[in-house]
Structure formats: C-alpha cells, structure tokens
Design a protein around this motif. Structure first.
Motif, mmCIF file in Angstrom:
data_model
loop_
_atom_site.group_PDB
_atom_site.id
_atom_site.type_symbol
_atom_site.label_atom_id
_atom_site.label_comp_id
_atom_site.label_asym_id
_atom_site.label_seq_id
_atom_site.Cartn_x
_atom_site.Cartn_y
_atom_site.Cartn_z
ATOM 1 N N ARG A 82 0.832 -1.213 0.000
ATOM 2 C CA ARG A 82 0.000 0.000 0.000
ATOM 3 C C ARG A 82 0.860 1.253 0.000
ATOM 4 N N CYS A 83 1.882 1.268 0.823
ATOM 5 C CA CYS A 83 2.767 2.426 0.886
ATOM 6 C C CYS A 83 3.497 2.606 -0.436
ATOM 7 N N GLU A 84 3.996 1.525 -0.952
ATOM 8 C CA GLU A 84 4.730 1.573 -2.221
ATOM 9 C C GLU A 84 3.863 2.128 -3.342
ATOM 10 N N SER A 85 2.586 1.796 -3.347
ATOM 11 C CA SER A 85 1.706 2.254 -4.429
ATOM 12 C C SER A 85 1.579 3.775 -4.434
ATOM 13 N N TYR A 86 1.580 4.394 -3.246
ATOM 14 C CA TYR A 86 1.516 5.853 -3.187
ATOM 15 C C TYR A 86 2.800 6.478 -3.707
ATOM 16 N N LEU A 87 3.936 5.902 -3.343
ATOM 17 C CA LEU A 87 5.208 6.431 -3.836
ATOM 18 C C LEU A 87 5.313 6.297 -5.350
ATOM 19 N N LYS A 88 4.776 5.218 -5.883
ATOM 20 C CA LYS A 88 4.781 5.051 -7.337
ATOM 21 C C LYS A 88 3.857 6.072 -8.000
ATOM 22 N N GLN A 89 2.713 6.355 -7.389
ATOM 23 C CA GLN A 89 1.819 7.372 -7.936
ATOM 24 C C GLN A 89 2.530 8.720 -8.042
ATOM 25 N N LEU A 90 3.252 9.082 -6.981
ATOM 26 C CA LEU A 90 3.964 10.355 -6.959
ATOM 27 C C LEU A 90 5.085 10.385 -7.990
#
Length: 225
Positions: A82-90
């Motif tokens: 979940r955390c990784e997905s936000y960093l990828k979005q950014l």
C-alpha cells in the motif's frame, strides 16, 4: 472494449492538446514534450500524453521496489504494498504527467513547486505508510549520498512518528514540490479526475481575449521637434 479504450485515449489526448499541457519538466527522464506512450508498464494514467518514455516505467514494475538507478527505496526495509503504491503514484506524476510542468519550479526546470494535493490524498498516504519505516524527513536532501547511492544518517522510525499528519508528510517529504489544499475542485488526487481540475485551473489563469481591455493611451506631452 478495445474501441472504447481507443476512443477514451484519443479524447484525453485531444483535451490535453487543446489546453496546451504538452510542456514537460526537464529532468533526466523527461521528454521534450508529451506524446502518446501506449506500451507503458506502469503510470498508464498518462499513456495518452506522457512526459516519460515507456521504457522508464519498467523501472517501476518490481514489487517490492528496491531502487531507481542509484536511489534506494528500501534503506529501512521493503515498503508495504500500500505504501509503495503511493510512492509510485507520486513518481509517475513527476516523471510522466503532462500536467507536472504547470507547477515548474521557478529556479529549477527539472523540479516542481506547490503542486496542490488534496488533503484526503495526503491523509490516505500517511495512513498507508503509517507502520512502514523511514530514516529521512526530507527525501531529496536528508540522505548521505556517495557513489553507492543514498544512505541513512539517522535511525529508521515509522512514518507515523516521522510525520505529525498527512499535511506534514505532503509538504515536507518532497521538499516544496507539493502543498496541501482543502479546496474542492482545485486539488489533485493523482487520478484520471485530475484532467478536469487542471483544465479548469488553466482556463481561469489564461486571460480572455474577448474580455481584455485596450491599453490606455499615453498622456505625456510630445517632445518638441
């Protein structure tokens, strides 16, 4: 289904072109101008008019993410999905979005400044990363950097201890790249709905040719010949 997807892609590209959002930031992986990239492995939200080449997105396909080039994401252990997905979005927004250059930093053409992220996005980002570990408050400058990459200067602690709230996270992790906005319709969620938001903001900033007033006449005396 394929015809519908093609129509949607063409419609998005036409909208982006119409509103002159084809300029890109000028970082290492940015294209001179946005264009279609149908073979993107990640960041597909921007495939109709992308500021990154499709082969860049291959760097974002591993999970867990270890590094991009010599910048490591796992200095405090692998991030949760979940955390990784936000960093990828950014990362996708910065590298690939045709809208990122709308907020180009005045002192650095490869950087952004004050991109308005919605409060709800920032709060959800912190919630997703709450128990993940990090050793830096500002991710662009707080590392020790050498030929082997980025290294922690301090101990790893949970995101929820490093950042007071979602606002703190959004407005500090990427330096001044992002700011938090509570204004409906004037902030980004890094989804397909951002297209409408950016178009509206751009239209409001562009002067109307029909409503422009004539330049006032000069009132000074003519010089004697």
């Amino acid at each position: 289904m394929q015809m519908l997807l093609a129509f949607t892609t063409l419609a998005l590209l036409a909208t982006v072109t119409c509103h002159h959002h084809l300029r890109c930031l000028q970082g290492k992986y940015h294209k001179p101008s946005a264009s279609a990239e149908p073979d993107m492995k990640e960041c597909r939200l921007y495939s109709a008019a992308s500021c990154c080449y499709a082969n860049f997105t291959e760097k974002l396909t591993p999970s867990p993410m270890v590094k991009i080039d010599n910048y490591y994401w796992n200095k405090c252990g692998n991030l949760s999905a979940r955390c990784e997905s936000y960093l990828k979005q950014l990362e996708c927004f910065y590298q690939c979005s045709p809208h990122a250059a709308h907020w180009m930093h005045p002192n650095s053409s490869e950087s952004m400044q004050d991109v308005p992220l919605c409060q709800s996005f920032c709060d959800s980002w912190l919630e997703a990363c709450s128990n993940d570990l990090t050793c830096v408050y500002k991710w662009l400058t707080d590392w020790t950097i050498d030929e082997d990459g980025n290294h922690c200067r301090n101990a790893c602690i949970p995101f929820k201890e490093m950042y007071k709230n979602g606002t703190d996270l959004c407005q500090n992790a990427w330096e001044d790249s992002f700011k938090v906005s509570n204004t409906t319709g004037r902030c980004l969620m890094l989804t397909e709905k951002d297209e409408v938001v950016v178009n509206t903001m751009t239209d409001e900033e562009e002067p109307s040719s029909q409503g422009e007033k004539p330049m006032p006449a000069e009132t000074g005396k003519e010089e004697d010949s």
